[in-house]
Design an enzyme around this catalytic site. Structure first.
Site, PDB file in Angstrom:
ATOM      1  N   CYS A  61      28.296 -42.412   5.447  1.00  0.00           N
ATOM      2  CA  CYS A  61      27.345 -41.912   4.461  1.00  0.00           C
ATOM      3  C   CYS A  61      26.105 -42.800   4.372  1.00  0.00           C
ATOM      4  CB  CYS A  61      28.020 -41.830   3.097  1.00  0.00           C
ATOM      5  SG  CYS A  61      26.880 -41.390   1.770  1.00  0.00           S
ATOM      6  N   TRP A  94      36.539 -37.305  -0.518  1.00  0.00           N
ATOM      7  CA  TRP A  94      36.684 -38.403   0.427  1.00  0.00           C
ATOM      8  C   TRP A  94      38.102 -38.954   0.282  1.00  0.00           C
ATOM      9  CZ3 TRP A  94      32.772 -39.847   3.765  1.00  0.00           C
ATOM     10  CH2 TRP A  94      31.491 -39.388   3.474  1.00  0.00           C
ATOM     11  N   THR A 128      31.137 -38.289  -4.846  1.00  0.00           N
ATOM     12  CA  THR A 128      30.188 -38.951  -3.956  1.00  0.00           C
ATOM     13  C   THR A 128      30.529 -40.412  -3.726  1.00  0.00           C
ATOM     14  OG1 THR A 128      28.714 -39.576  -5.787  1.00  0.00           O
ATOM     15  CG2 THR A 128      28.348 -37.429  -4.763  1.00  0.00           C
ATOM     16  N   VAL A 129      30.055 -40.924  -2.599  1.00  0.00           N
ATOM     17  CA  VAL A 129      29.999 -42.353  -2.326  1.00  0.00           C
ATOM     18  C   VAL A 129      28.527 -42.715  -2.169  1.00  0.00           C
ATOM     19  CG1 VAL A 129      32.273 -42.626  -1.287  1.00  0.00           C
ATOM     20  CG2 VAL A 129      30.386 -41.887   0.156  1.00  0.00           C
ATOM     21  N   TYR A 192      17.924 -33.614   5.350  1.00  0.00           N
ATOM     22  CA  TYR A 192      18.878 -32.653   4.792  1.00  0.00           C
ATOM     23  C   TYR A 192      18.191 -31.328   4.464  1.00  0.00           C
ATOM     24  CZ  TYR A 192      22.521 -36.175   4.462  1.00  0.00           C
ATOM     25  OH  TYR A 192      23.470 -37.101   4.780  1.00  0.00           O
TER      26      TYR A 192
END
Length: 353
Positions: A61, A94, A128-129, A192
């Site tokens: 990520c 994740w 999220t990370v 993105y």
């Protein structure tokens, strides 16, 4: 980055990122061992306390990569441990499938979503990370990817290593903020917007905007060794994860295909210099990066085939960036210590060994 990037589609097919995060922060003014305290806008301030927290990240990520780099440059390894999720996952979360028994060794978590659920049952947003987790409760503290590196620099200063850099110097903060905002909107997120565009018009607009700002970077870095000032700052750290993923992923997978970084002399030399510094290249796992994008984005790459290339050996060639004023670190600042045992990248490229 969430398992499926937190996004919505506008009526014209434009990619729109969900930017709502847990906006808690750290405060050095609170006593170690104390409970978090209410802060502005319903958020909480958490005490700085060594060994209380764990940075949950993923090599794949780009948003997590910046936090990993900052932690290493500042020498926070003894104060904040690092948990690494694997590069591939399903829509749930994740997962820590790289660890023995598929569980993070310090928290016992298998799904990262469980840390979010421990803090906010029924958590409705993307998992999220990076996210900082309190180890005792296994609960998420903050996943504000922009604030985490700033807190590492400011609130955690007493735990920095000797010779640590100031990555966010006061006299340069306004300029750093301006540059990083531009990079975020048009480059970090720009790839993105191109890759997840839902219409030709949306893609064409995103592609043009991305390359307008890539050309600006190419010109700027022909006159400046680093983005702001004469040494590495958060601005460079925020750009690096996008640049290092550009040729292996974004050119093809996200259709950002006008040029490779290898074909742009100033961006090429700039990326070479950063990659060759401790903290940058030694936190980069090209295999995990490619596996994440090409396997998890099934709507873009339904076969799940991961490309063998490109050849990135040019990253270790001479860069000649010392023709420009400046140096990676200011006088009195030293490179970080060798990579902590157990935190080495699992798939170093042959030229990294």
């Amino acid at each position: 980055m969430s398992p499926q990037p937190a996004r919505n589609a506008s009526p014209d097919g434009e990619f729109v990122r969900d930017t709502t995060y847990i906006d808690d922060h750290f405060s050095a003014d609170l006593a170690p061992g104390s409970d978090p305290q209410p802060a502005e806008n319903g958020s909480y301030a958490w005490p700085v306390e060594a060994e209380r927290y764990r940075l949950m990240a993923a090599r794949a990520c780009p948003w997590a990569h910046r936090a990993i780099i900052v932690r290493r440059l500042l020498g926070l390894e003894d104060a904040i441990s690092l948990g690494l999720a694997g590069p591939t996952h399903d829509a749930r979360s994740w997962t820590f499938d790289l660890d023995p028994n598929g569980k993070d060794p310090e928290t016992g978590l298998h799904f990262l979503k469980d840390a979010y659920e421990a803090r906010f049952p029924g958590y409705p947003r993307g998992i999220t990370v990076p996210v900082v987790v309190e180890k005792r409760t296994r609960a998420a503290v903050t996943n504000d990817f922009h604030r985490i590196p700033i807190d590492f620099q400011d609130a955690w200063r007493e735990h920095h290593r000797d010779g640590a850099p100031d990555l966010y110097p006061l006299k340069l903060r306004a300029e750093i903020d301006e540059v990083t905002d531009r990079i975020y909107r048009h480059v970090n997120n720009g790839v993105y917007r191109a890759g997840f565009a839902g219409s030709q018009d949306a893609y064409d607009e995103a592609y043009a905007d991305l390359w307008e700002h890539m050309d600006w970077l190419e010109d700027h870095l022909g006159r400046h060794r680093f983005l702001v000032g004469e040494h590495i700052t958060l601005a460079d750290i925020y750009l690096y994860p996008t640049l290092i993923r550009f040729d292996p992923v974004y050119v093809g997978h996200f259709k950002a295909s006008r040029n490779r970084i290898a074909q742009m002399p100033n961006l090429r030399g700039y990326l070479q210099e950063l990659f060759q510094l401790p903290g940058f290249g030694d936190t980069t796992d090209f295999q995990e990066i490619k596996e994440h994008y090409y396997i998890t984005h099934a709507e873009i790459n339904p076969t799940g085939v991961v490309p063998a290339g490109p050849d990135m050996r040019w990253l270790i060639d001479a860069h000649q960036r010392d023709r420009l004023p400046g140096a990676p670190f200011a006088d009195g600042v030293t490179p970080p210590r060798p990579v902590r045992a157990g935190e080495e990248v699992k798939h170093p490229a042959p030229f990294q060994r």
